[in-house]
Write a protein that holds these residues in place. Structure first.
Motif, mmCIF file in Angstrom:
data_model
loop_
_atom_site.group_PDB
_atom_site.id
_atom_site.type_symbol
_atom_site.label_atom_id
_atom_site.label_comp_id
_atom_site.label_asym_id
_atom_site.label_seq_id
_atom_site.Cartn_x
_atom_site.Cartn_y
_atom_site.Cartn_z
ATOM 1 N N SER A 1 0.800 -1.240 0.000
ATOM 2 C CA SER A 1 0.000 0.000 0.000
ATOM 3 C C SER A 1 0.828 1.283 0.000
ATOM 4 N N ALA A 2 2.113 1.198 -0.357
ATOM 5 C CA ALA A 2 2.914 2.417 -0.505
ATOM 6 C C ALA A 2 2.522 3.108 -1.808
ATOM 7 N N PRO A 3 2.514 4.443 -1.826
ATOM 8 C CA PRO A 3 2.237 5.136 -3.091
ATOM 9 C C PRO A 3 3.387 4.917 -4.079
ATOM 10 N N PHE A 4 3.096 5.053 -5.367
ATOM 11 C CA PHE A 4 4.119 4.752 -6.386
ATOM 12 C C PHE A 4 5.195 5.838 -6.455
ATOM 13 N N ASN A 5 4.938 6.951 -5.746
ATOM 14 C CA ASN A 5 5.971 8.003 -5.695
ATOM 15 C C ASN A 5 6.782 7.909 -4.400
ATOM 16 N N GLU B 1 -6.271 -2.840 7.374
ATOM 17 C CA GLU B 1 -6.495 -4.147 7.996
ATOM 18 C C GLU B 1 -5.215 -4.631 8.687
ATOM 19 N N TRP B 2 -4.071 -4.470 8.021
ATOM 20 C CA TRP B 2 -2.775 -4.884 8.581
ATOM 21 C C TRP B 2 -2.503 -4.129 9.888
ATOM 22 N N ASN B 3 -2.777 -2.840 9.887
ATOM 23 C CA ASN B 3 -2.559 -2.030 11.099
ATOM 24 C C ASN B 3 -3.444 -2.495 12.248
ATOM 25 N N ARG B 4 -4.667 -2.897 11.890
ATOM 26 C CA ARG B 4 -5.599 -3.343 12.930
ATOM 27 C C ARG B 4 -5.149 -4.653 13.556
ATOM 28 N N THR B 5 -4.540 -5.530 12.764
ATOM 29 C CA THR B 5 -4.378 -6.896 13.257
ATOM 30 C C THR B 5 -2.938 -7.356 13.445
ATOM 31 N N GLY C 1 -5.944 0.293 0.374
ATOM 32 C CA GLY C 1 -5.451 1.143 1.463
ATOM 33 C C GLY C 1 -4.278 1.974 0.978
ATOM 34 N N THR C 2 -3.806 2.859 1.827
ATOM 35 C CA THR C 2 -2.636 3.669 1.494
ATOM 36 C C THR C 2 -1.848 3.971 2.763
ATOM 37 N N TYR D 1 -6.342 8.455 -2.683
ATOM 38 C CA TYR D 1 -5.481 7.299 -2.989
ATOM 39 C C TYR D 1 -6.166 5.992 -2.593
ATOM 40 N N GLU D 2 -6.887 6.016 -1.491
ATOM 41 C CA GLU D 2 -7.618 4.805 -1.082
ATOM 42 C C GLU D 2 -8.666 4.428 -2.109
#
Ligand SMILES: [Fe+2]
Length: 308
Positions: free
Chosen positions: A133-137, A176-180, A266-267, A289-290
């Motif tokens: 979920s990192a931005p391409f920049n 979701e990753w941050n939550r779990t 996500g972003t 972005y999301e």
């Protein structure tokens, strides 16, 4: 083709354009990057007491080592010193502090001979940060804390910069990753059960490029590069610092590396704060972005449950 530019004099706009095309930059230690590495060494030395941090793994039970890292790493990541040193470093390397945003620096370790490769000292399989979920920049900055060698650094797999790799990013959502999963890193000592986006086809790891900067030296690359932790056979634990930046003009203009294969949602944009004053990334950009990631992933707005 990937070119590694050593101590290049190009300005930041030119550098970002080259990074988005897959080039890599490396700089000798600047005043601030040297101080950042020295500060990390200070905290590491304090945490390891009288032991040599680079070889302590050979005399410590792995659980104790993991516990030590679990308290050391957050202390570094959230230390106010880092919030001064990162903008100073970025300014020295030509970034515009009003337009450049950074996230917290991580202190990473790679232990030798598979001593601890999960959880708090995760050995990264080949991946692009854009699968997470990192931005391409996104621009990645990587700094060794002690001297490193080819056997304990990280590797780029540049033949994949413009070539898709089948991968599991479609099942990854940053919120979701941050939550779990994130908070549980220290518990994964004997294996890592957290699902992470990884290649789902054979990846040819050779040819690969390994850059060996001096302690405090700075390597800069695109978050869209396919990169991995090399199997550490050096006999020494590697300590390194990395952090990420984005330039707000690029975020607004959707300027960055080409997306060849990321389908995550996500972003990570909300993790970034402005160098000049630590102001957060404008929320409307994160929301946009999301929404775009959702469309890209194929989940599409039509599959989002209606709120009515
Ligand atoms: Fe990465």
């Amino acid at each position: 083709m990937t070119t590694v530019f050593s101590n290049s004099g190009v300005d930041d706009d030119t550098r970002r354009e080259l990074l988005y095309g897959g080039q890599v930059f490396v700089y000798p230690a600047t005043s601030a990057s040297g101080r950042l590495a020295a500060f990390a060494r200070e905290l590491v030395a304090e945490a390891f007491g009288g032991r040599d941090p680079e070889t302590a793994q050979f005399d410590m039970p792995v659980e104790e080592f993991a516990e030590l890292l679990a308290s050391l790493k957050p202390r570094f990541i959230h230390h106010p010193r880092c919030k001064e040193l990162l903008p100073a470093l970025l300014e020295e390397l030509g970034c515009d502090l009003e337009r450049t945003y950074f996230d917290v620096p991580r202190l990473r370790t790679s232990t030798s001979h598979d001593y601890l490769t999960s959880g708090i000292s995760y050995a990264f399989h080949p991946h692009r940060d854009c699968w997470y979920s990192a931005p391409f920049n996104q621009v990645n900055w990587w700094i060794p804390v002690y001297a490193v060698v080819p056997e304990n650094v990280m590797a780029f797999h540049p033949q994949y910069f413009g070539t898709p790799v089948r991968n599991g990013s479609a099942r990854y959502d940053y919120a979701e990753w941050n939550r779990t999963s994130r908070a549980t890193a220290a518990r994964h000592v004997r294996g890592d059960t957290r699902e992470q986006p990884r290649p789902e086809e054979e990846v040819t790891l050779e040819p690969q490029v390994r850059v060996v900067p001096e302690p405090g030296g700075v390597m800069v690359f695109s978050g869209a590069q396919l990169h991995s932790t090399v199997p550490n056979t050096s006999g020494r634990t590697r300590f390194s610092i990395d952090f990420r930046t984005v330039h707000i003009d690029d975020v607004r203009a959707r300027r960055g590396a080409r997306n060849v294969d990321a389908a995550c949602t996500g972003t990570t944009l909300r993790d970034f704060v402005r160098c000049a004053d630590l102001d957060p990334m404008p929320e409307e950009l994160a929301l946009a972005y999301e929404a775009e990631a959702l469309t890209r992933s194929g989940a599409g707005p039509e599959r989002v449950p209606s709120r009515s």
